[in-house]
Scaffold this active site. Structure first.
Site, PDB file in Angstrom:
ATOM      1  N   ARG A  26       0.827  -1.217   0.000  1.00  0.00           N
ATOM      2  CA  ARG A  26       0.000   0.000   0.000  1.00  0.00           C
ATOM      3  C   ARG A  26       0.856   1.260   0.000  1.00  0.00           C
ATOM      4  NH1 ARG A  26      -2.726  -4.185   1.795  1.00  0.00           N
ATOM      5  NH2 ARG A  26      -4.998  -4.224   2.030  1.00  0.00           N
ATOM      6  N   SER A 161     -13.106  -9.141   2.128  1.00  0.00           N
ATOM      7  CA  SER A 161     -11.750  -9.204   1.562  1.00  0.00           C
ATOM      8  C   SER A 161     -11.136  -7.818   1.555  1.00  0.00           C
ATOM      9  CB  SER A 161     -11.798  -9.752   0.131  1.00  0.00           C
ATOM     10  OG  SER A 161     -10.621  -9.379  -0.559  1.00  0.00           O
ATOM     11  N   GLN A 163      -8.439  -7.043   0.060  1.00  0.00           N
ATOM     12  CA  GLN A 163      -7.934  -6.726  -1.279  1.00  0.00           C
ATOM     13  C   GLN A 163      -9.038  -6.114  -2.125  1.00  0.00           C
ATOM     14  OE1 GLN A 163      -6.196 -10.378  -2.738  1.00  0.00           O
ATOM     15  NE2 GLN A 163      -4.440 -10.228  -1.374  1.00  0.00           N
ATOM     16  N   ASP A 313      -4.147 -15.218   7.017  1.00  0.00           N
ATOM     17  CA  ASP A 313      -2.845 -15.692   6.529  1.00  0.00           C
ATOM     18  C   ASP A 313      -2.106 -16.532   7.569  1.00  0.00           C
ATOM     19  OD1 ASP A 313      -3.237 -14.371   4.133  1.00  0.00           O
ATOM     20  OD2 ASP A 313      -2.318 -12.524   4.866  1.00  0.00           O
ATOM     21  N   ARG A 344      -4.594 -24.105   0.045  1.00  0.00           N
ATOM     22  CA  ARG A 344      -3.843 -24.094   1.303  1.00  0.00           C
ATOM     23  C   ARG A 344      -4.453 -25.040   2.333  1.00  0.00           C
ATOM     24  NH1 ARG A 344      -2.013 -18.208   3.152  1.00  0.00           N
ATOM     25  NH2 ARG A 344      -0.337 -18.490   1.655  1.00  0.00           N
TER      26      ARG A 344
HETATM   27  C1  S3P Z   1      -4.341  -8.914   2.021  1.00  0.00           C
HETATM   28  C2  S3P Z   1      -5.598  -9.376   2.261  1.00  0.00           C
HETATM   29  C3  S3P Z   1      -5.914 -10.790   2.469  1.00  0.00           C
HETATM   30  C4  S3P Z   1      -4.648 -11.588   2.761  1.00  0.00           C
HETATM   31  C5  S3P Z   1      -3.534 -11.257   1.833  1.00  0.00           C
HETATM   32  C6  S3P Z   1      -3.172  -9.806   1.976  1.00  0.00           C
HETATM   33  C7  S3P Z   1      -4.145  -7.481   1.809  1.00  0.00           C
HETATM   34  O1  S3P Z   1      -6.516 -11.308   1.310  1.00  0.00           O
HETATM   35  O2  S3P Z   1      -4.931 -12.961   2.694  1.00  0.00           O
HETATM   36  O3  S3P Z   1      -2.392 -12.043   2.109  1.00  0.00           O
HETATM   37  O4  S3P Z   1      -2.993  -7.004   1.842  1.00  0.00           O
HETATM   38  O5  S3P Z   1      -5.145  -6.774   1.590  1.00  0.00           O
HETATM   39  P1  S3P Z   1      -8.113 -11.153   1.032  1.00  0.00           P
HETATM   40  O6  S3P Z   1      -8.370  -9.722   0.874  1.00  0.00           O
HETATM   41  O7  S3P Z   1      -8.343 -11.891  -0.259  1.00  0.00           O
HETATM   42  O8  S3P Z   1      -8.789 -11.782   2.200  1.00  0.00           O
END
Ligand code: S3P
Length: 430
Positions: A26, A161, A163, A313, A344
């Site tokens: 970020r 999520s 992300q 994670d 996983r």
């Molecule tokens: C992350 C969000 C998580 C995580 C990934 C990093 C991030 O994924 O598993 O390793 O930096 O926003 P999801 O948003 O798919 O849950």
């Protein structure tokens, strides 16, 4: 490349854990979008994050290392000449697609390695398309995104999520239309916290409908100075190792303890782990602290689906702890783990079984039948997944027999210094 972890004596000392991966991605992306200079200390220099550094450079931002800091000169992004290769990194590709979506006429094709190319992208491209971005692709990489003057969106983020939420927020920087994301359970909020550091207004409301994250009027990004805390997802491994290797005491200083990231540590406490937190402080808007873990006998745990986003994670690390607990641990709500760097959930069950621990995936629930000790003595298939390799090396330190992992080079995806850090604590890995 193969690596083997050998059972040995106590692990003691300070573990030098690199910067948080989520915050590092970020910082580079927001720095590249901002006006002016951003100086970042504690940036994680792993394969995933260097992928993002190369990508923002390809969009026209200047990224340089100056001493211990990384310096980003933000710019108006331009279309890169070649496809943007995001390697193994889901965070890089999803966040970059969001950023590009909000930039009119910027066009980029995103690719990745075989693992990334098999992961679902529609969860990000669908809301970006609804906002008005032009997307070409079939839900998996390669995907081309062409930015546009976007409209607003009210997006229900299911499953929660970070992300997806972050992609929408980054796209939303380029519009003044209302942008809202509603989450049933809050996912990690580093984008919201960092947007504030760059001068943007982001609101958070706990409503009967869920957690509501929305943009305010101020969306212009100004470069800033950021210090990134140690990654709790990487720290998880030496700290779990300390919990399961008799006589151990390991400290991680300056660790990010954002409550949306500490689910593993809260769960370990319910299992009887000896965990101490000290020197809590605020650093670039995030809470960091020093964490000490000492060896203790562990009880099994019961984790429900609502707790998963705060430890998404860390399930491989938690599974290792559960293998050493005495009794049946039940971890629910793990369907998402099938769409990670590997399947996983399947990889955890296969690895534990190979090490003599009874484990099964029952739908999206993981059950681990611990006996208080683990045989080990197995060769583990990493399946291209960094956290699987690191987790089973961790297990090998406390089992009766050594554990070998293949594709140990994948460790560099998130925790390049893992072997050196563990050796500095007294571990035998080679
Ligand atoms: C992350 C969000 C998580 C995580 C990934 C990093 C991030 O994924 O598993 O390793 O930096 O926003 P999801 O948003 O798919 O849950």
């Amino acid at each position: 490349m193969r690596l083997t972890a050998f059972p040995g004596g106590p692990l003691t000392g300070d573990a030098a854990i690199p910067g948080d991966k989520s915050c590092s991605h970020r910082a580079l992306i927001l720095g590249a979008m901002a006006k002016g200079e951003t100086r970042i200390s504690g940036l994680l220099e792993s394969e995933d994050v260097l992928t993002t550094a190369r990508a923002v450079d390809a969009f026209g931002a200047r990224v340089e290392k100056a001493g211990d800091e990384w310096v980003v000169q933000g710019t108006a992004w331009s279309s890169p000449e070649a496809a943007v290769d995001c390697g193994n990194s889901g965070t890089a590709v999803r966040l970059l697609m969001g950023a590009v979506a909000g930039m009119p006429r910027v066009r980029a094709t995103f690719t990745g390695d075989a693992s990334l190319a098999s992961r679902p992208m529609r969860r990000v491209t669908a809301p970006l398309e609804r906002m008005g971005a032009i997307i070409e692709g079939e839900g998996r990489l390669p995907i081309t995104v062409e930015g546009a003057q976007l409209g607003g969106i009210e997006h229900r983020n299911l499953p929660a999520s970070a992300q997806v939420k972050s992609a929408i927020l980054l796209a939303g920087v380029g519009t003044s239309a209302p942008v809202t994301v509603i989450e049933p359970v809050p996912s990690r909020d580093h984008t919201e916290i960092m947007l504030a550091a760059f001068g943007c207004q982001v609101g958070l409301d706990d409503t009967p409908d869920g957690w509501l994250v929305s943009f305010g009027e101020k969306r212009a990004l100004r470069g800033c100075d950021l210090a990134i805390g140690a990654d709790p997802s990487s720290a998880a491994f030496p700290l779990v190792a300390a919990a399961i290797v008799p006589g151990s005491e390991v400290v991680v200083r300056g660790m990010l303890v954002n409550p949306l990231r500490t689910g593993l540590y809260e769960t370990l406490e319910t299992m009887g782990a000896d965990i101490e937190l000290s020197s809590e402080r605020i650093q670039s808007g995030e809470i960091v602290a020093d964490m000490t873990v000492r060896h203790a006998g562990l009880r099994p745990c019961h984790v429900d689906a609502a707790q998963i986003p705060a430890m998404i994670d860390e399930i491989p690390a938690l599974a290792v702890a559960c293998a050493f607990a005495d009794g049946e641990s039940v971890i629910q709500g793990l369907g998402e783990l099938r769409a990670r760097e590997s399947d996983r959930l399947g990889a955890i069950v296969a690895g534990l079984t190979a090490c003599g621990v009874s484990a099964l995936a029952d739908g999206d629930t993981l059950r681990i039948f611990g006996r208080g000790w683990v045989r080990g003595g197995a060769r583990i298939a990493t399946l291209g997944d960094h956290r699987i390799a690191i987790a089973f090396l961790t297990l090998g330190l406390a089992g009766d027999q050594p554990v070998e992992v293949d594709e140990a080079e994948m460790i560099g995806t998130s925790f390049p210094g893992f072997v050196e850090v563990l050796r500095s604590l007294g571990a035998d890995i080679g």
